[in-house]
Write an enzyme that holds these catalytic residues in place. Structure first.
Site, PDB file in Angstrom:
ATOM      1  N   LYS A 201      20.653  34.986  21.394  1.00 37.93           N
ATOM      2  CA  LYS A 201      22.067  34.843  21.755  1.00 37.93           C
ATOM      3  C   LYS A 201      22.466  36.042  22.597  1.00 37.93           C
ATOM      4  O   LYS A 201      22.319  37.189  22.180  1.00 37.93           O
ATOM      5  CB  LYS A 201      22.920  34.765  20.503  1.00 37.93           C
ATOM      6  CG  LYS A 201      24.408  34.712  20.814  1.00 37.93           C
ATOM      7  CD  LYS A 201      25.225  34.452  19.579  1.00 37.93           C
ATOM      8  CE  LYS A 201      26.707  34.514  19.903  1.00 37.93           C
ATOM      9  NZ  LYS A 201      27.528  34.259  18.702  1.00 37.93           N
ATOM     10  N   ARG A 211      36.558  31.859  21.716  1.00 35.43           N
ATOM     11  CA  ARG A 211      37.288  32.910  20.992  1.00 35.43           C
ATOM     12  C   ARG A 211      38.767  32.550  20.902  1.00 35.43           C
ATOM     13  O   ARG A 211      39.415  32.844  19.897  1.00 35.43           O
ATOM     14  CB  ARG A 211      37.030  34.273  21.642  1.00 35.43           C
ATOM     15  CG  ARG A 211      35.566  34.704  21.438  1.00 35.43           C
ATOM     16  CD  ARG A 211      35.226  36.040  22.120  1.00 35.43           C
ATOM     17  NE  ARG A 211      33.780  36.291  22.056  1.00 35.43           N
ATOM     18  CZ  ARG A 211      33.146  37.238  22.747  1.00 35.43           C
ATOM     19  NH1 ARG A 211      33.826  38.038  23.550  1.00 35.43           N
ATOM     20  NH2 ARG A 211      31.843  37.395  22.622  1.00 35.43           N
ATOM     21  N   LYS A 224      30.379  42.755  22.391  1.00 36.65           N
ATOM     22  CA  LYS A 224      29.414  42.550  21.309  1.00 36.65           C
ATOM     23  C   LYS A 224      28.009  42.993  21.733  1.00 36.65           C
ATOM     24  O   LYS A 224      27.004  42.505  21.228  1.00 36.65           O
ATOM     25  CB  LYS A 224      29.441  41.081  20.874  1.00 36.65           C
ATOM     26  CG  LYS A 224      30.827  40.625  20.377  1.00 36.65           C
ATOM     27  CD  LYS A 224      30.801  39.239  19.731  1.00 36.65           C
ATOM     28  CE  LYS A 224      32.186  38.878  19.181  1.00 36.65           C
ATOM     29  NZ  LYS A 224      32.190  37.560  18.490  1.00 36.65           N
ATOM     30  N   GLU A 240      12.687  38.057  19.443  1.00 34.83           N
ATOM     31  CA  GLU A 240      13.709  37.583  18.501  1.00 34.83           C
ATOM     32  C   GLU A 240      13.274  36.270  17.849  1.00 34.83           C
ATOM     33  O   GLU A 240      13.399  36.079  16.636  1.00 34.83           O
ATOM     34  CB  GLU A 240      15.053  37.364  19.227  1.00 34.83           C
ATOM     35  CG  GLU A 240      15.813  38.632  19.585  1.00 34.83           C
ATOM     36  CD  GLU A 240      16.541  39.246  18.379  1.00 34.83           C
ATOM     37  OE1 GLU A 240      16.411  38.729  17.250  1.00 34.83           O
ATOM     38  OE2 GLU A 240      17.232  40.256  18.578  1.00 34.83           O
ATOM     39  N   LYS A 255      21.338  30.637  23.528  1.00 36.37           N
ATOM     40  CA  LYS A 255      22.768  30.534  23.789  1.00 36.37           C
ATOM     41  C   LYS A 255      23.221  31.680  24.683  1.00 36.37           C
ATOM     42  O   LYS A 255      22.868  32.827  24.407  1.00 36.37           O
ATOM     43  CB  LYS A 255      23.501  30.592  22.456  1.00 36.37           C
ATOM     44  CG  LYS A 255      25.000  30.604  22.559  1.00 36.37           C
ATOM     45  CD  LYS A 255      25.582  30.741  21.194  1.00 36.37           C
ATOM     46  CE  LYS A 255      27.061  30.947  21.316  1.00 36.37           C
ATOM     47  NZ  LYS A 255      27.654  31.326  20.060  1.00 36.37           N
ATOM     48  N   SER A 281      31.392  27.136  25.285  1.00 35.75           N
ATOM     49  CA  SER A 281      32.758  26.787  25.688  1.00 35.75           C
ATOM     50  C   SER A 281      33.016  27.027  27.177  1.00 35.75           C
ATOM     51  O   SER A 281      33.628  26.198  27.843  1.00 35.75           O
ATOM     52  CB  SER A 281      33.752  27.561  24.833  1.00 35.75           C
ATOM     53  OG  SER A 281      33.516  28.959  24.930  1.00 35.75           O
ATOM     54  N   TYR A 320      30.382  20.441  23.473  1.00 34.30           N
ATOM     55  CA  TYR A 320      31.718  19.878  23.233  1.00 34.30           C
ATOM     56  C   TYR A 320      31.853  18.519  23.911  1.00 34.30           C
ATOM     57  O   TYR A 320      32.779  17.779  23.628  1.00 34.30           O
ATOM     58  CB  TYR A 320      32.795  20.857  23.730  1.00 34.30           C
ATOM     59  CG  TYR A 320      32.677  22.207  23.057  1.00 34.30           C
ATOM     60  CD1 TYR A 320      33.200  22.412  21.791  1.00 34.30           C
ATOM     61  CD2 TYR A 320      31.979  23.260  23.661  1.00 34.30           C
ATOM     62  CE1 TYR A 320      33.061  23.636  21.152  1.00 34.30           C
ATOM     63  CE2 TYR A 320      31.841  24.481  23.036  1.00 34.30           C
ATOM     64  CZ  TYR A 320      32.374  24.662  21.779  1.00 34.30           C
ATOM     65  OH  TYR A 320      32.221  25.861  21.132  1.00 34.30           O
TER      66      TYR A 320
HETATM   67  C1  PBG Z   1      30.585  33.717  16.898  1.00 30.95           C
HETATM   68  C2  PBG Z   1      30.219  32.621  17.800  1.00 30.95           C
HETATM   69  C3  PBG Z   1      30.551  32.574  19.149  1.00 30.95           C
HETATM   70  C4  PBG Z   1      30.174  31.315  19.593  1.00 30.95           C
HETATM   71  C5  PBG Z   1      29.584  30.628  18.514  1.00 30.95           C
HETATM   72  N1  PBG Z   1      29.620  31.463  17.413  1.00 30.95           N
HETATM   73  C6  PBG Z   1      31.267  33.535  20.018  1.00 30.95           C
HETATM   74  C7  PBG Z   1      30.878  34.937  20.073  1.00 30.95           C
HETATM   75  O1  PBG Z   1      29.744  35.308  19.789  1.00 30.95           O
HETATM   76  O2  PBG Z   1      31.768  35.717  20.398  1.00 30.95           O
HETATM   77  C8  PBG Z   1      30.405  30.843  20.987  1.00 30.95           C
HETATM   78  C9  PBG Z   1      30.436  29.386  21.213  1.00 30.95           C
HETATM   79  C10 PBG Z   1      31.089  28.955  22.461  1.00 30.95           C
HETATM   80  O3  PBG Z   1      31.470  29.759  23.351  1.00 30.95           O
HETATM   81  O4  PBG Z   1      31.238  27.737  22.611  1.00 30.95           O
HETATM   82  N2  PBG Z   1      29.645  34.345  16.155  1.00 30.95           N
END
Ligand code: PBG
Length: 331
Positions: A201, A211, A224, A240, A255, A281, A320
């Site tokens: 990720k 968010r 992050k 990983e 991701k 998203s 989505y």
């Molecule tokens: C949080 C999490 C995130 C997403 C899934 N779980 C956002 C982040 O890491 O800030 C993102 C999913 C998306 O953008 O559709 N742990």
């Protein structure tokens, strides 16, 4: 020369629809889709998410209705994300451990509505519950502390498993969390609860609308990058994945999706583990914006991008667009 023009004309097999169908290498069906859903408090509530046109937060009753819709469409799994009320958020994200939190109530409602006709995937990370929007616990320097966070994540995962979650999906990127969660699941006799780890990720700019949807965007200060991966790295993604498999993951995730299909391909080619991707998203929002601007046909863009995930080696995709895509694929 056997393989050269005009003996070989690659356009021959493309000339008609039946021939294109016959020669198609990659197949996508509704069974390849995982539908992410946002849960909110209340009854009979649907709140559209402004930055995700066409996506809403639903109260628990609406989530159960979406779950039945997923079954009817042939979508095998839904993924849940809670929009926790501000007054239930705290520095330590303790609401994650409440057996009656929004997430657990949504899991139970789906299981009551659909039983084993639908899998429920739950996200493990503290960001929907913390007042600072980070995925873990902060030490006194504001650093996300790894080991303390892992024990909070274990409690969160067990709480979800006890509510009936089928797939635990840790999205936090702490070191060692898959092993710790797997041990706790075994100890709790949750032998068949799967772990789909968000193994690779990345610290991405594509998470903005998510968010907003869970309500952590306005809270998050900074980024992050001390736990999510650097978008520049590939070798590290393989490390990983290797670790997460060794620690007890049943499947792994990459991701975001579209910008990271090279990672999907390398994971697929290097490991015998199912690999999934999250079309996140910001990717959804990009397709919707393109369609709204007349820059492309929405349905065609959706199906072409989902096909790309399958072609790169994905077993399935979190998107989505899942209900729209399933309707298209079902004709
Ligand atoms: C949080 C999490 C995130 C997403 C899934 N779980 C956002 C982040 O890491 O800030 C993102 C999913 C998306 O953008 O559709 N742990």
């Amino acid at each position: 020369m056997n393989g050269s023009y005009p003996n070989t004309r690659l356009r021959r097999t493309r000339a008609t629809g039946w021939s294109r169908a016959l020669h198609r290498e990659t197949l996508i069906t509704p069974a390849d889709l995982i539908w992410p859903l946002f849960v909110t408090e209340g009854d009979g509530v649907e709140q559209p998410v402004a930055s995700l046109p066409g996506v809403s937060r639903w109260s628990v009753d609406g989530i159960a209705a979406r779950a039945k819709e997923a079954v009817a469409l042939g979508i095998p799994v839904v993924a849940l994300f809670p929009n926790t009320q501000a007054e239930r958020r705290s520095d330590d994200g303790a609401e994650a451990h409440n057996p009656d939190n929004l997430m657990c109530r949504a899991i139970r409602a789906i299981k009551d509505a659909c039983g084993d006709d639908l899998g429920v995937l739950t996200d493990v990370a503290l960001d929907p519950y913390t007042s600072h929007g980070q995925d873990g616990l902060l030490d006194d320097k504001g650093y996300v502390a790894n080991d303390a966070t892992v024990s909070a994540l274990v409690d969160q995962a067990i709480n979800q498993a006890e509510a009936g979650a089928d797939i635990i999906a840790p999205s936090d990127m702490m070191d060692g969390r898959i092993h710790a969660i797997r041990m706790a699941l075994e100890m709790g006799e949750h032998h068949n609860v799967q772990i789909m780890s968000y193994a690779a990720k990345y610290a991405s700019a594509f998470y903005g609308p998510f968010r907003d949807a869970v309500g952590s965007g306005g809270l998050l200060k900074g980024d992050k990058k001390t736990y999510q991966m650097d978008p520049a790295n590939t070798q590290e993604a393989l490390r990983e994945v290797e670790l997460d498999i060794a620690e007890g993951a049943d499947s792994v995730m990459v991701k975001p999706g579209l910008a990271y299909l090279d990672i999907v391909r390398r994971v697929h080619d290097n490991f015998d583990v199912p690999v999934f991707a999250y079309q996140v998203s910001g990717e959804y929002a990009m397709i919707e914006a393109a369609a709204a601007a007349g820059a492309g046909d929405r349905d065609a863009l959706v199906l072409e991008t989902l096909m790309a995930f399958k072609r790169a080696g994905c077993s399935g995709v979190l998107t989505y667009h899942a209900p729209r895509a399933a309707r298209l694929l079902n004709g």
